[in-house]
Motif scaffolding. Structure first.
Motif: not given
Length: 87
Positions: A55-66
């Motif tokens: 139903a979803g996916l978790q993206i590690p915050f460390r790969i957030v650029k902006s």
């Protein structure tokens, strides 16, 4: 990068290669470290890969650029496949 957590809900998430991933459904916090651990993404783009049964996916915050009107994350080729190009 500073923003209110509640402002992230519903934002569209793209990679830095302009691949749409989905929308932010929730934010996972690491209470012990007092930081954001990951973004929970829903309404996934079916073209990014095999997401059947999830139903979803978790993206590690460390790969957030902006974070602004949209969220931009670092593109990881093995995870976020570019949409198929028309021949």
């Amino acid at each position: 990068m500073q923003t209110q957590i509640t402002e992230m809900f519903g934002l569209r998430v793209y990679t830095d290669k302009a691949v749409f991933i989905g929308n932010v459904d929730d934010v996972v916090l690491d209470v012990d470290q007092k930081k954001i651990a990951s973004l929970a993404i829903g309404e996934l783009n079916p073209e990014i890969g095999e997401v059947k049964g999830y139903a979803g996916l978790q993206i590690p915050f460390r790969i957030v650029k902006s974070i602004g009107d949209i969220v931009i994350v670092r593109h990881i080729p093995g995870i976020f496949k570019s949409p198929a190009k028309e021949a």
